[in-house]
Design a protein around this motif. Structure first.
Motif, PDB file in Angstrom:
ATOM      1  N   LEU A 141       6.429   9.364   4.555  1.00 28.82           N
ATOM      2  CA  LEU A 141       6.055  10.906   4.642  1.00 28.82           C
ATOM      3  C   LEU A 141       4.834  11.179   4.922  1.00 28.82           C
ATOM      4  N   PHE A 142       3.862  10.359   4.453  1.00 29.96           N
ATOM      5  CA  PHE A 142       2.375  10.529   4.809  1.00 29.96           C
ATOM      6  C   PHE A 142       2.015  10.427   6.204  1.00 29.96           C
ATOM      7  N   SER A 143       2.468   9.414   6.847  1.00 30.60           N
ATOM      8  CA  SER A 143       2.315   9.087   8.301  1.00 30.60           C
ATOM      9  C   SER A 143       3.184  10.023   9.326  1.00 30.60           C
ATOM     10  N   ALA A 144       4.023  10.929   8.768  1.00 32.50           N
ATOM     11  CA  ALA A 144       4.817  11.787   9.630  1.00 32.50           C
ATOM     12  C   ALA A 144       3.797  13.107   9.919  1.00 32.50           C
ATOM     13  N   ILE A 145       2.725  13.254   8.960  1.00 28.56           N
ATOM     14  CA  ILE A 145       2.116  14.602   8.821  1.00 28.56           C
ATOM     15  C   ILE A 145       1.167  14.644  10.370  1.00 28.56           C
ATOM     16  N   ASP A 146       1.560  15.751  11.042  1.00 30.38           N
ATOM     17  CA  ASP A 146       0.716  16.005  12.196  1.00 30.38           C
ATOM     18  C   ASP A 146      -0.548  16.555  11.839  1.00 30.38           C
ATOM     19  N   PRO A 193       0.208   0.653   8.703  1.00 32.16           N
ATOM     20  CA  PRO A 193       1.340   0.788   7.911  1.00 32.16           C
ATOM     21  C   PRO A 193       1.381  -0.421   6.892  1.00 32.16           C
ATOM     22  N   TYR A 194       2.341  -0.482   6.176  1.00 31.03           N
ATOM     23  CA  TYR A 194       2.743  -1.419   4.952  1.00 31.03           C
ATOM     24  C   TYR A 194       3.470  -2.416   5.957  1.00 31.03           C
ATOM     25  N   LYS A 195       3.295  -3.561   5.399  1.00 35.93           N
ATOM     26  CA  LYS A 195       4.140  -4.560   5.906  1.00 35.93           C
ATOM     27  C   LYS A 195       4.946  -5.323   4.961  1.00 35.93           C
ATOM     28  N   PHE A 196       5.765  -4.612   3.897  1.00 39.84           N
ATOM     29  CA  PHE A 196       6.644  -5.361   3.162  1.00 39.84           C
ATOM     30  C   PHE A 196       7.632  -5.950   3.708  1.00 39.84           C
ATOM     31  N   GLU A 197       8.215  -7.062   2.976  1.00 36.12           N
ATOM     32  CA  GLU A 197       9.454  -7.800   3.307  1.00 36.12           C
ATOM     33  C   GLU A 197      10.490  -6.915   2.886  1.00 36.12           C
ATOM     34  N   PRO A 198      11.598  -6.796   3.669  1.00 34.16           N
ATOM     35  CA  PRO A 198      12.782  -6.225   3.424  1.00 34.16           C
ATOM     36  C   PRO A 198      13.412  -6.334   1.945  1.00 34.16           C
ATOM     37  N   ASP A 199      13.886  -5.665   1.272  1.00 32.65           N
ATOM     38  CA  ASP A 199      14.240  -5.531  -0.095  1.00 32.65           C
ATOM     39  C   ASP A 199      15.729  -5.593  -0.344  1.00 32.65           C
ATOM     40  N   CYS A 215      -3.160   2.308   3.031  1.00 27.24           N
ATOM     41  CA  CYS A 215      -3.471   3.554   1.778  1.00 27.24           C
ATOM     42  C   CYS A 215      -2.860   4.664   2.069  1.00 27.24           C
ATOM     43  N   ILE A 216      -2.502   4.892   0.932  1.00 21.64           N
ATOM     44  CA  ILE A 216      -1.811   6.537   0.903  1.00 21.64           C
ATOM     45  C   ILE A 216      -2.498   7.320  -0.038  1.00 21.64           C
ATOM     46  N   PRO A 217      -3.848   8.009   0.530  1.00 16.73           N
ATOM     47  CA  PRO A 217      -4.282   9.074  -0.388  1.00 16.73           C
ATOM     48  C   PRO A 217      -3.686   9.873  -1.181  1.00 16.73           C
ATOM     49  N   PHE A 218      -4.045  10.581  -2.150  1.00 18.39           N
ATOM     50  CA  PHE A 218      -3.502  11.813  -2.629  1.00 18.39           C
ATOM     51  C   PHE A 218      -4.165  13.189  -1.808  1.00 18.39           C
ATOM     52  N   ILE A 219      -3.193  13.538  -0.929  1.00 12.93           N
ATOM     53  CA  ILE A 219      -3.814  14.539   0.134  1.00 12.93           C
ATOM     54  C   ILE A 219      -4.162  15.799  -0.724  1.00 12.93           C
ATOM     55  N   GLY A 220      -3.818  15.968  -1.913  1.00 12.81           N
ATOM     56  CA  GLY A 220      -4.184  17.434  -2.577  1.00 12.81           C
ATOM     57  C   GLY A 220      -5.584  17.354  -2.731  1.00 12.81           C
ATOM     58  N   VAL A 221      -6.407  16.340  -2.889  1.00 12.83           N
ATOM     59  CA  VAL A 221      -7.798  16.159  -2.937  1.00 12.83           C
ATOM     60  C   VAL A 221      -8.477  17.066  -1.516  1.00 12.83           C
ATOM     61  N   PHE A 222      -7.841  16.321  -0.380  1.00 16.03           N
ATOM     62  CA  PHE A 222      -8.256  16.723   0.752  1.00 16.03           C
ATOM     63  C   PHE A 222      -7.946  18.326   1.184  1.00 16.03           C
ATOM     64  N   LEU A 223      -6.742  18.297   0.849  1.00 15.11           N
ATOM     65  CA  LEU A 223      -6.470  20.016   1.271  1.00 15.11           C
ATOM     66  C   LEU A 223      -7.380  21.054   0.370  1.00 15.11           C
ATOM     67  N   GLU A 226       6.873   6.928   0.684  1.00 17.67           N
ATOM     68  CA  GLU A 226       5.643   7.596   0.826  1.00 17.67           C
ATOM     69  C   GLU A 226       4.927   7.471   1.904  1.00 17.67           C
ATOM     70  N   PHE A 227       4.634   6.148   2.371  1.00 18.57           N
ATOM     71  CA  PHE A 227       4.011   6.271   3.691  1.00 18.57           C
ATOM     72  C   PHE A 227       4.779   6.827   4.787  1.00 18.57           C
TER      73      PHE A 227
END
Length: 273
Positions: free
Chosen positions: A49-54, A232-238, A184-192, A46-47
């Motif tokens: 997808l979110f970070s790709a928004i222009d 960005p998030y810095k999770f270890e590869p799973d 953080c990944i906000p719910f962008i619906g509120v912002f829209l 989801e990050f």
């Protein structure tokens, strides 16, 4: 759950008639894999997808235009993902014919959503609570009674509901964002929704002059979203990433109607007479 002015984020059902070995294996993976790891997987996707928004996609209600796939492709993408995940949650609950199975999977889904909350993935939190509040799921009184008998599940569910309640224009969600430390990944619906109010409620110009107050208000919202996109998030590869992918493989583009979903709900837990 229906969000004000956000039909893009309306619930869409998923095929509950899926059956066979692949589906059974998928359900087994959901129960076996750790809830926190599944939350990691959701958050990373989801990050992305979110970070790709222009930033330009947030202008002029592009996400509502007749050419939204062209003008706001990444907002459309994260919206489609939102609806598919919500539908996926409903599918996993309604595909369990036995009460103890529904209790077990609903508990797991609550845990996943709670870990997403702990990771500041509020988009996922809204995805899950939207599914929980769908009429086909919220009516399952026996299932909810079983789940809420657990103090841990009950407490976590309460935290999720408090965060996503729409009272006072999503006051709790906004307060959490105000004090958040990214990522953080906000719910962008509120912002829209806010951007829609600004666009519809104020003129572009007054007496032939550009109305800069409107531009500034929209710009502040877009800037805030952009700041979240930069961390960005810095999770270890799973090692279980392929299994994680398989869990969500049932998410489909073609959906049956809400009436069909509700009929399935009545099958697994008939009305009391």
């Amino acid at each position: 759950m229906g969000w004000p002015l956000l039909q893009m984020f309306s619930f869409t059902s998923i095929n509950v008639e899926t059956s066979g070995e692949d589906t059974a294996a998928e359900y087994d993976r959901l129960e076996v894999l750790d809830a926190k790891r599944i939350a990691h997987y959701l958050t990373m996707n989801e990050f992305r997808l979110f970070s790709a928004i222009d930033q330009r996609e947030f202008l002029g209600k592009a996400w509502q235009s007749g050419q939204k796939a062209r003008d706001a492709p990444h907002i459309v993408a994260i919206t489609d993902w939102f609806n598919k995940v919500s539908s996926w949650v409903v599918q996993h609950i309604l595909e369990r014919p036995l009460l103890r199975e529904r209790r077990r999977v609903l508990t797991k889904l609550i845990d996943i959503a709670w870990f997403c909350k702990e990771m500041n993935n509020f988009n996922a939190v809204f995805e899950f609570t939207s599914a929980f509040d769908n009429a086909a799921i919220s009516r399952l009184k026996k299932t909810w009674a079983e789940v809420e008998a657990s103090s841990t599940s009950s407490k976590r569910l309460e935290e999720l509901r408090e965060l996503t309640v729409s009272d006072k224009n999503f006051k709790e969600f906004k307060e959490r964002l105000r004090n958040i430390n990214p990522p953080c990944i906000p719910f962008i619906g509120v912002f829209l929704t806010h951007l829609t109010f600004i666009e519809d409620g104020q003129p572009d110009s007054i007496d032939g002059l550009v109305y800069f107050t409107k531009r500034r208000q929209a710009g502040e919202i877009i800037k805030r979203l952009h700041l979240f996109q930069q961390v960005p998030y810095k999770f270890e590869p799973d090692d279980h990433s392929l299994e994680m992918h398989a869990i969500f493989s049932s998410m489909q583009d073609e959906q049956p109607t809400d009436a069909e979903i509700f009929a399935r709900s009545l099958q697994v837990e008939p009305r009391e007479t």
